[in-house]
Design a protein around this motif. Structure first.
Motif, PDB file in Angstrom:
ATOM      1  N   LEU A 172       0.832  -1.194   0.000  1.00 55.03           N
ATOM      2  CA  LEU A 172       0.000   0.000   0.000  1.00 55.03           C
ATOM      3  C   LEU A 172       0.867   1.243   0.000  1.00 55.03           C
ATOM      4  CD1 LEU A 172      -2.772  -1.000   2.577  1.00 55.03           C
ATOM      5  CD2 LEU A 172      -2.933  -0.977   0.085  1.00 55.03           C
ATOM      6  N   GLY A 173       0.376   2.267  -0.697  1.00 53.48           N
ATOM      7  CA  GLY A 173       1.110   3.514  -0.780  1.00 53.48           C
ATOM      8  C   GLY A 173       1.077   4.287   0.533  1.00 53.48           C
ATOM      9  N   ARG A 174       2.048   5.161   0.689  1.00 52.25           N
ATOM     10  CA  ARG A 174       2.161   5.993   1.881  1.00 52.25           C
ATOM     11  C   ARG A 174       1.455   7.321   1.608  1.00 52.25           C
ATOM     12  NH1 ARG A 174       4.883   6.005   6.545  1.00 52.25           N
ATOM     13  NH2 ARG A 174       5.707   7.950   7.420  1.00 52.25           N
ATOM     14  N   VAL A 175       0.557   7.716   2.510  1.00 45.48           N
ATOM     15  CA  VAL A 175      -0.267   8.905   2.318  1.00 45.48           C
ATOM     16  C   VAL A 175       0.240  10.032   3.210  1.00 45.48           C
ATOM     17  CG1 VAL A 175      -2.600   9.861   2.385  1.00 45.48           C
ATOM     18  CG2 VAL A 175      -2.256   7.448   1.784  1.00 45.48           C
ATOM     19  N   THR A 176       0.506  11.189   2.596  1.00 48.68           N
ATOM     20  CA  THR A 176       0.956  12.373   3.324  1.00 48.68           C
ATOM     21  C   THR A 176      -0.029  13.503   3.084  1.00 48.68           C
ATOM     22  OG1 THR A 176       3.277  11.727   3.035  1.00 48.68           O
ATOM     23  CG2 THR A 176       2.839  14.005   3.673  1.00 48.68           C
ATOM     24  N   ILE A 202      12.991  11.471  -6.708  1.00 57.31           N
ATOM     25  CA  ILE A 202      13.046  10.132  -6.096  1.00 57.31           C
ATOM     26  C   ILE A 202      12.599   9.065  -7.087  1.00 57.31           C
ATOM     27  CG2 ILE A 202      12.165   8.754  -4.152  1.00 57.31           C
ATOM     28  CD1 ILE A 202      12.038  11.200  -2.501  1.00 57.31           C
ATOM     29  N   GLU A 203      11.990   9.507  -8.204  1.00 57.58           N
ATOM     30  CA  GLU A 203      11.535   8.605  -9.260  1.00 57.58           C
ATOM     31  C   GLU A 203      10.538   7.584  -8.729  1.00 57.58           C
ATOM     32  OE1 GLU A 203      15.023   6.958 -11.038  1.00 57.58           O
ATOM     33  OE2 GLU A 203      15.499   8.812 -12.121  1.00 57.58           O
ATOM     34  N   ARG A 204       9.528   8.097  -8.060  1.00 59.16           N
ATOM     35  CA  ARG A 204       8.466   7.259  -7.512  1.00 59.16           C
ATOM     36  C   ARG A 204       7.125   7.765  -8.039  1.00 59.16           C
ATOM     37  NH1 ARG A 204       7.859   6.319  -1.061  1.00 59.16           N
ATOM     38  NH2 ARG A 204       9.767   5.122  -1.420  1.00 59.16           N
ATOM     39  N   ASP A 205       6.224   6.844  -8.389  1.00 62.25           N
ATOM     40  CA  ASP A 205       4.898   7.241  -8.861  1.00 62.25           C
ATOM     41  C   ASP A 205       4.130   7.934  -7.742  1.00 62.25           C
ATOM     42  OD1 ASP A 205       5.457   6.175 -11.307  1.00 62.25           O
ATOM     43  OD2 ASP A 205       4.353   4.306 -10.994  1.00 62.25           O
ATOM     44  N   VAL A 206       3.462   9.040  -8.093  1.00 67.36           N
ATOM     45  CA  VAL A 206       2.770   9.859  -7.101  1.00 67.36           C
ATOM     46  C   VAL A 206       1.365  10.180  -7.588  1.00 67.36           C
ATOM     47  CG1 VAL A 206       2.837  11.975  -5.735  1.00 67.36           C
ATOM     48  CG2 VAL A 206       4.968  10.953  -6.526  1.00 67.36           C
ATOM     49  N   LEU A 207       0.400  10.078  -6.683  1.00 69.33           N
ATOM     50  CA  LEU A 207      -0.948  10.595  -6.916  1.00 69.33           C
ATOM     51  C   LEU A 207      -1.150  11.769  -5.979  1.00 69.33           C
ATOM     52  CD1 LEU A 207      -3.174   7.356  -7.100  1.00 69.33           C
ATOM     53  CD2 LEU A 207      -2.093   8.605  -8.970  1.00 69.33           C
ATOM     54  N   ILE A 208      -1.569  12.916  -6.522  1.00 63.68           N
ATOM     55  CA  ILE A 208      -1.866  14.062  -5.686  1.00 63.68           C
ATOM     56  C   ILE A 208      -3.336  14.410  -5.834  1.00 63.68           C
ATOM     57  CG2 ILE A 208      -1.044  15.638  -7.498  1.00 63.68           C
ATOM     58  CD1 ILE A 208      -0.343  17.607  -5.206  1.00 63.68           C
ATOM     59  N   ILE A 280      -9.293   7.482  -0.593  1.00 60.80           N
ATOM     60  CA  ILE A 280      -7.922   7.343  -0.090  1.00 60.80           C
ATOM     61  C   ILE A 280      -7.480   5.889  -0.135  1.00 60.80           C
ATOM     62  CG2 ILE A 280      -6.454   7.613   1.951  1.00 60.80           C
ATOM     63  CD1 ILE A 280      -8.094  10.105   2.650  1.00 60.80           C
ATOM     64  N   ASP A 281      -8.390   4.962   0.189  1.00 62.47           N
ATOM     65  CA  ASP A 281      -8.048   3.533   0.122  1.00 62.47           C
ATOM     66  C   ASP A 281      -7.667   3.128  -1.301  1.00 62.47           C
ATOM     67  OD1 ASP A 281      -8.464   3.167   2.796  1.00 62.47           O
ATOM     68  OD2 ASP A 281     -10.484   2.339   2.593  1.00 62.47           O
ATOM     69  N   ILE A 282      -8.440   3.594  -2.293  1.00 62.36           N
ATOM     70  CA  ILE A 282      -8.148   3.254  -3.687  1.00 62.36           C
ATOM     71  C   ILE A 282      -6.839   3.895  -4.127  1.00 62.36           C
ATOM     72  CG2 ILE A 282      -8.935   3.505  -6.070  1.00 62.36           C
ATOM     73  CD1 ILE A 282     -10.551   1.498  -4.572  1.00 62.36           C
ATOM     74  N   MET A 283      -6.600   5.134  -3.688  1.00 62.01           N
ATOM     75  CA  MET A 283      -5.356   5.801  -4.063  1.00 62.01           C
ATOM     76  C   MET A 283      -4.146   5.102  -3.462  1.00 62.01           C
ATOM     77  SD  MET A 283      -6.449   9.846  -3.870  1.00 62.01           S
ATOM     78  CE  MET A 283      -4.937  10.435  -4.643  1.00 62.01           C
ATOM     79  N   ARG A 284      -4.287   4.594  -2.238  1.00 57.72           N
ATOM     80  CA  ARG A 284      -3.191   3.831  -1.614  1.00 57.72           C
ATOM     81  C   ARG A 284      -2.775   2.656  -2.479  1.00 57.72           C
ATOM     82  NH1 ARG A 284      -1.977   4.342   3.861  1.00 57.72           N
ATOM     83  NH2 ARG A 284      -3.457   5.494   5.155  1.00 57.72           N
ATOM     84  N   GLN A 285      -3.754   2.037  -3.137  1.00 53.95           N
ATOM     85  CA  GLN A 285      -3.474   0.861  -3.958  1.00 53.95           C
ATOM     86  C   GLN A 285      -2.901   1.227  -5.319  1.00 53.95           C
ATOM     87  OE1 GLN A 285      -7.168  -1.371  -4.154  1.00 53.95           O
ATOM     88  NE2 GLN A 285      -7.564  -1.044  -1.973  1.00 53.95           N
ATOM     89  N   GLY A 286      -3.021   2.509  -5.692  1.00 56.82           N
ATOM     90  CA  GLY A 286      -2.640   2.907  -7.037  1.00 56.82           C
ATOM     91  C   GLY A 286      -1.235   3.448  -7.184  1.00 56.82           C
ATOM     92  N   ALA A 287      -0.601   3.867  -6.092  1.00 55.34           N
ATOM     93  CA  ALA A 287       0.733   4.456  -6.199  1.00 55.34           C
ATOM     94  C   ALA A 287       1.449   4.339  -4.864  1.00 55.34           C
ATOM     95  CB  ALA A 287       0.644   5.923  -6.621  1.00 55.34           C
ATOM     96  N   ALA A 307      -6.328  12.224  10.938  1.00 53.52           N
ATOM     97  CA  ALA A 307      -6.120  11.157  11.920  1.00 53.52           C
ATOM     98  C   ALA A 307      -5.729   9.838  11.269  1.00 53.52           C
ATOM     99  CB  ALA A 307      -7.384  10.967  12.751  1.00 53.52           C
ATOM    100  N   SER A 308      -6.045   9.662   9.981  1.00 53.89           N
ATOM    101  CA  SER A 308      -5.873   8.343   9.353  1.00 53.89           C
ATOM    102  C   SER A 308      -4.669   8.236   8.439  1.00 53.89           C
ATOM    103  CB  SER A 308      -7.134   8.000   8.541  1.00 53.89           C
ATOM    104  OG  SER A 308      -7.311   8.914   7.467  1.00 53.89           O
ATOM    105  N   VAL A 309      -4.072   9.359   8.020  1.00 55.07           N
ATOM    106  CA  VAL A 309      -2.973   9.282   7.056  1.00 55.07           C
ATOM    107  C   VAL A 309      -1.671   8.856   7.736  1.00 55.07           C
ATOM    108  CG1 VAL A 309      -4.022  10.984   5.522  1.00 55.07           C
ATOM    109  CG2 VAL A 309      -2.432  11.735   7.324  1.00 55.07           C
TER     110      VAL A 309
END
Length: 441
Positions: A172-176, A202-208, A280-287, A307-309
């Motif tokens: 799962l992706g890290r959410v900030t 950092i050459e990492r896929d990002v969703l904003i 947010i759950d779907i985005m975690r799975q996408g990048a 509280a959840s990120v």
């Protein structure tokens, strides 16, 4: 229980040792960061505890944000209480049982528990006997894990997360989440530049995702004008999946995708507390990296998101109002996220001419946190970038301010820890100018 066989185990070889031992929770230092702790899915967990210490740890685990989807119930009593309870009730997805019995008695009790366990139920034993031989025998009999008391909440959460992490699933992706201590402090600008830096440097896929539905600026900053975005995603939660999300995303660079805000006032926006959970759950799975650009404000949904990120970054200017607001936010988030480190602090627009300011070191000391960076006031640089729909690194990748955004991106992705800030980027520029002056003289 899950019926693992002894031959399935891939444990390290046990060498000759007069007292073979399993590391206890007390011997495992709490992680500096909780990057490796996995989110626990929607499962039912019931614990049967014999001691106050383990009871307290399990109750704390139940309140952790990584356990927010799980339903946890704590009972008093060990295996005997569990056997009696499940003699008349179905077993949950996971049973955690504390036992102070010695090896032989523990194995006997385990046989009685196996008779009332439904197929598929996993069992974790918290024992007080530190013995590798016992550990192997318990695993051989189908126990999912054996933890030696005293246990830490990080150890318990980690053990549960590992049990339900699919080996085939992508991590799962890290959410900030970025939020301003006060309106207009440049939190969105910082968030957008950090997201770009993660993708480029950092050459990492990002969703904003721009969550300022009415006034979001991410579309302008990235020179994008999508017809759909965040609002469409949260308006149809029952239809939202990875395929739908892909259709709503705008491609900004090869590695950076944007979920834009509508940024119109044709309707009013009043999201519920749960509105962004599915997204947010779907985005975690996408990048591997997800950046949330939150508006300045305090509502049910912003509180829940923060509280959840995985990480929170507070952007502030060095004045009294920002200090007060940042202090309130850090104190509140400390209560909402008791098992996480404090939010990150970024000081922005430092050094505005003729403006009285609180020194960066004094500002950080008053909050009890270290500022990741202090970004200098450079209206020409940032104004030009905004008008051109560019990031600072696109204008000049070697500019000192671009390097500050790279620094933030390294910290929020777990690439480096915060080091003491040695002054503004402006200081390096002044130093170079002074050297040139001396050389010319």
């Amino acid at each position: 229980m899950n019926g693992l066989s002894y031959d399935d185990l891939s444990l390290p070889e046990v060498h000759a040792d007069p007292e073979p031992r399993v590391p206890s929770g007390a011997e495992l230092e709490p992680p500096v960061d909780t990057l490796d702790l996995k989110m626990v899915p929607r499962i039912a967990v019931q614990a049967f505890c014999e001691t106050e210490d383990v009871t307290r740890v399990i109750e704390t685990v139940a309140q952790d944000r990584r356990m927010s989807k799980a339903h946890v119930k704590v009972h008093r009593g060990g295996i005997a209480a569990a056997v009696e309870f499940y003699g008349q009730a179905p077993t949950p997805n996971l049973i955690i049982i504390e036992s102070r019995n010695q090896s032989a008695r523990l194995l006997e009790d385990l046989e009685r528990l196996a008779e009332v366990c439904d197929p598929g139920t996993k069992v974790v034993i918290v024992g007080h006997v530190n013995d590798v031989v016992l550990y192997r025998e318990l695993i051989h009999r189908g126990v999912s894990d054996y933890l030696v008391a005293p246990v830490s909440l990080y150890q318990v959460i980690g053990a549960i997360g590992e049990l339900y992490a699919s080996p085939e699933a992508d991590p799962l992706g890290r959410v900030t989440a970025f939020i301003g201590a006060k309106g207009g402090v440049g939190s969105s600008t910082v968030a957008h530049n950090v997201a770009w830096s993660i993708a480029r440097q950092i050459e990492r896929d990002v969703l904003i995702a721009d969550l300022d539905l009415a006034f979001g600026t991410a579309g302008l900053d990235f020179n994008q004008d999508p017809l759909q975005g965040v609002f469409e995603a949260i308006s149809s939660p029952e239809r939202l999946d990875e395929t739908m999300l892909d259709r709503l995303l705008s491609k900004c660079t090869e590695r950076l995708s944007l979920l834009a805000a509508p940024a119109t006032l044709e309707r009013t926006y009043d999201p519920s507390e749960e509105s962004f959970d599915g997204l947010i759950d779907i985005m975690r799975q996408g990048a591997p990296s997800v950046v949330l650009d939150l508006p300045h404000g305090w509502s049910g949904w912003t509180r829940k998101v923060l509280a959840s990120v995985d990480d929170v970054v507070i952007v502030a200017e060095p004045d009294l109002a920002n200090l007060r607001n940042a202090k309130n936010m850090i104190d509140t988030l400390g209560q909402l996220r008791p098992n996480d480190g404090p939010p990150r602090l970024v000081l922005n627009r430092v050094g505005v001419p003729k403006r009285p300011e609180i020194k960066a070191s004094e500002f950080a000391d008053a909050l009890g946190v270290e500022a990741v960076v202090s970004i200098p006031f450079e209206p020409q640089l940032f104004g030009t970038a905004a008008n051109n729909g560019q990031m600072i690194g696109e204008q000049d990748e070697r500019h000192a301010t671009a390097e500050l955004f790279t620094r933030i991106s390294q910290v929020v992705t777990g690439r480096s820890e915060v080091q003491r800030n040695k002054g503004l980027a402006l200081g390096a520029l002044v130093g170079r100018l002074l050297k040139k002056g001396r050389a010319g003289a």
